[in-house]
Design a protein around this motif. Structure first.
Motif, PDB file in Angstrom:
ATOM      1  N   PHE A   1      -2.495   7.824  -0.259  1.00 26.46           N
ATOM      2  CA  PHE A   1      -1.472   6.157   0.718  1.00 26.46           C
ATOM      3  C   PHE A   1      -2.273   7.304   2.191  1.00 26.46           C
TER       4      PHE A   1
ATOM      5  N   ASP B   1       6.376   6.024   0.277  1.00 30.65           N
ATOM      6  CA  ASP B   1       4.856   5.632   1.532  1.00 30.65           C
ATOM      7  C   ASP B   1       5.288   4.562   1.897  1.00 30.65           C
ATOM      8  N   ARG B   2       6.258   3.534   1.854  1.00 36.16           N
ATOM      9  CA  ARG B   2       6.665   2.179   2.022  1.00 36.16           C
ATOM     10  C   ARG B   2       7.503   2.743   3.400  1.00 36.16           C
TER      11      ARG B   2
ATOM     12  N   THR C   1       5.430  14.935  -9.356  1.00 31.14           N
ATOM     13  CA  THR C   1       4.387  13.681 -10.004  1.00 31.14           C
ATOM     14  C   THR C   1       4.074  13.504 -11.439  1.00 31.14           C
TER      15      THR C   1
ATOM     16  N   VAL D   1      -1.049  13.479  -4.921  1.00 31.09           N
ATOM     17  CA  VAL D   1      -0.882  11.704  -4.539  1.00 31.09           C
ATOM     18  C   VAL D   1      -0.475  11.026  -2.839  1.00 31.09           C
ATOM     19  N   LEU D   2      -0.340  11.278  -2.455  1.00 26.14           N
ATOM     20  CA  LEU D   2       0.425  11.128  -0.747  1.00 26.14           C
ATOM     21  C   LEU D   2      -0.873  10.724  -0.072  1.00 26.14           C
TER      22      LEU D   2
ATOM     23  N   SER E   1       8.531   6.855 -11.897  1.00 28.06           N
ATOM     24  CA  SER E   1       7.311   7.167 -11.105  1.00 28.06           C
ATOM     25  C   SER E   1       6.616   6.275 -10.298  1.00 28.06           C
ATOM     26  N   LEU E   2       7.186   5.443  -9.716  1.00 30.33           N
ATOM     27  CA  LEU E   2       7.145   4.844  -8.925  1.00 30.33           C
ATOM     28  C   LEU E   2       7.364   5.063  -7.504  1.00 30.33           C
ATOM     29  N   TRP E   3       8.002   6.292  -7.607  1.00 33.27           N
ATOM     30  CA  TRP E   3       8.610   6.893  -6.287  1.00 33.27           C
ATOM     31  C   TRP E   3       8.000   7.306  -5.062  1.00 33.27           C
ATOM     32  N   PRO E   4       6.795   7.822  -6.025  1.00 31.90           N
ATOM     33  CA  PRO E   4       5.769   7.653  -4.132  1.00 31.90           C
ATOM     34  C   PRO E   4       5.089   7.078  -3.382  1.00 31.90           C
ATOM     35  N   GLN E   5       5.220   5.531  -4.362  1.00 32.38           N
ATOM     36  CA  GLN E   5       5.201   3.951  -4.017  1.00 32.38           C
ATOM     37  C   GLN E   5       5.440   4.416  -2.909  1.00 32.38           C
ATOM     38  N   LEU E   6       7.313   4.091  -3.674  1.00 30.96           N
ATOM     39  CA  LEU E   6       8.404   3.499  -2.925  1.00 30.96           C
ATOM     40  C   LEU E   6       8.855   3.881  -0.949  1.00 30.96           C
TER      41      LEU E   6
END
Length: 344
Positions: A135, A331-332, A315, A131-132, A324-329
């Protein structure tokens, strides 16, 4: 260590799963050194170790028990369902390398959880890396020694491995096309406790230097702690992690050393916390204590407390779940934590 055909045949598999169908990688591996040949694997299934990896120590690490722990890889789950790759009996810890298709120079060392009695290499390692990678983040997954398997100085064994991993990654930053100054750590459950231990004890001397890499800093640029154990207090944290790390008669000094929340200091790396309120394995109070401790000493911290998610979700939360949005968070937040002045 590599899963070979003999090892696979000995695994306690769910009924109906063919051993040869369980482990694969996209590139495949030769049949030398006991690894499973490309033809024996199915594309898309998990594999450990991946094609690119490195050992932490030259030979068997110091303090090894006699006899050595017996490698015991397991595949969990039912046919047609999710199958985790879990490891016990780590004798020669190693790091799996997962490169992004379009790397941007950022990197993170991932510490899978498992109560210090196993490591959940797929759910909290391989899957997280995949997943990571999307990004642009290069991911290193740590398969570390388990303290309850007879190693001398048991409580410091996981910390030794994670320190050494950070230093070796930095020593080879050019090879991995990463910025060594922005290398961070991300840990899950007991692996989150290990990541937190690196946060507070990156400079603690817990092993004898091996080579030039050990002159480098093991300090993480940031630390992500996912439903992490924050302390070793009886009745307050996760009893299994405490028992495995500290043993049946814990040394009070070691119990105090590995209370992450009480050892944070001003100037420690920024923190990213995620925890579900309905976690019945590691109480959410562990992350709330970390949040309060970080605020006390003025460490930048971002915390996401989920209403639902329970424990060990990695994930795999459903898309309908905010968690489920923790990877996007992450990343930012990572971009913000390492700062615009840090070249990627």
């Amino acid at each position: 260590m590599t899963f070979d055909r003999r090892t696979l045949l000995a695994l306690p598999l769910a009924a109906g799963i063919a051993p040869a169908a369980l482990l694969s990688d996209a590139a495949g591996q030769s049949a030398t050194n006991g690894s499973v040949s490309r033809g024996a694997r199915l594309a898309g299934d998990p594999v450990w170790p991946p094609a690119e990896r490195f050992a932490l120590w030259p030979g068997i690490p110091a303090g090894a028990p006699t006899p050595l722990p017996r490698p015991r890889p397991m595949i969990t789950g039912r046919p047609g369902g999710y199958r985790d790759v879990q490891m016990r009996g780590v004798v020669q810890p190693e790091v799996g390398v997962f490169r992004a298709a379009r790397p941007d120079g950022r990197a993170v060392l991932v510490c899978p959880g498992g109560g210090y009695s196993i490591t959940s290499l797929r759910n909290e390692g391989i899957d997280v890396a995949r997943v990571l990678n999307g990004f642009g983040i290069t991911v290193f997954v740590l398969s570390y020694r388990l303290p309850g398997e007879g190693w001398a100085d048991r409580a410091n064994v996981p910390l030794s491995d994670v320190q050494r991993a950070m230093r070796l990654i930095r020593a080879n930053a050019r090879r991995y096309a990463i910025n060594p100054e922005t290398l961070g750590v991300l840990g899950f459950s007991a692996g989150g406790h290990l990541a937190g231990s690196l946060e507070i004890h990156h400079g603690l001397e817990v092993y004898r230097p091996v080579d030039a890499a050990d002159r480098l800093s093991a300090r993480p640029a940031f630390a992500g702690l996912m439903y992490a154990v924050s302390n070793m207090d009886p009745g307050r944290s996760h009893g299994g992690s405490r028992a495995q790390l500290l043993g049946p008669n814990p040394d009070p000094a070691m119990q105090a050393r590995y209370a992450i929340d009480r050892n944070l200091r001003s100037g420690d790396a920024p923190l990213f916390l995620v925890h579900a309120e309905d976690d019945d394995t590691v109480p959410v109070a562990n992350s709330l204590d970390m949040l309060a401790a970080a605020r006390r000493v003025d460490i930048p911290v971002e915390a996401h407390i989920l209403r639902r998610g329970r424990h060990g979700f990695g994930t795999r939360l459903p898309a309908s779940s905010p968690g489920s949005l923790w990877p996007q968070l992450f990343d930012r937040w990572m971009r913000e934590a390492i700062g615009p002045e840090a070249p990627l």
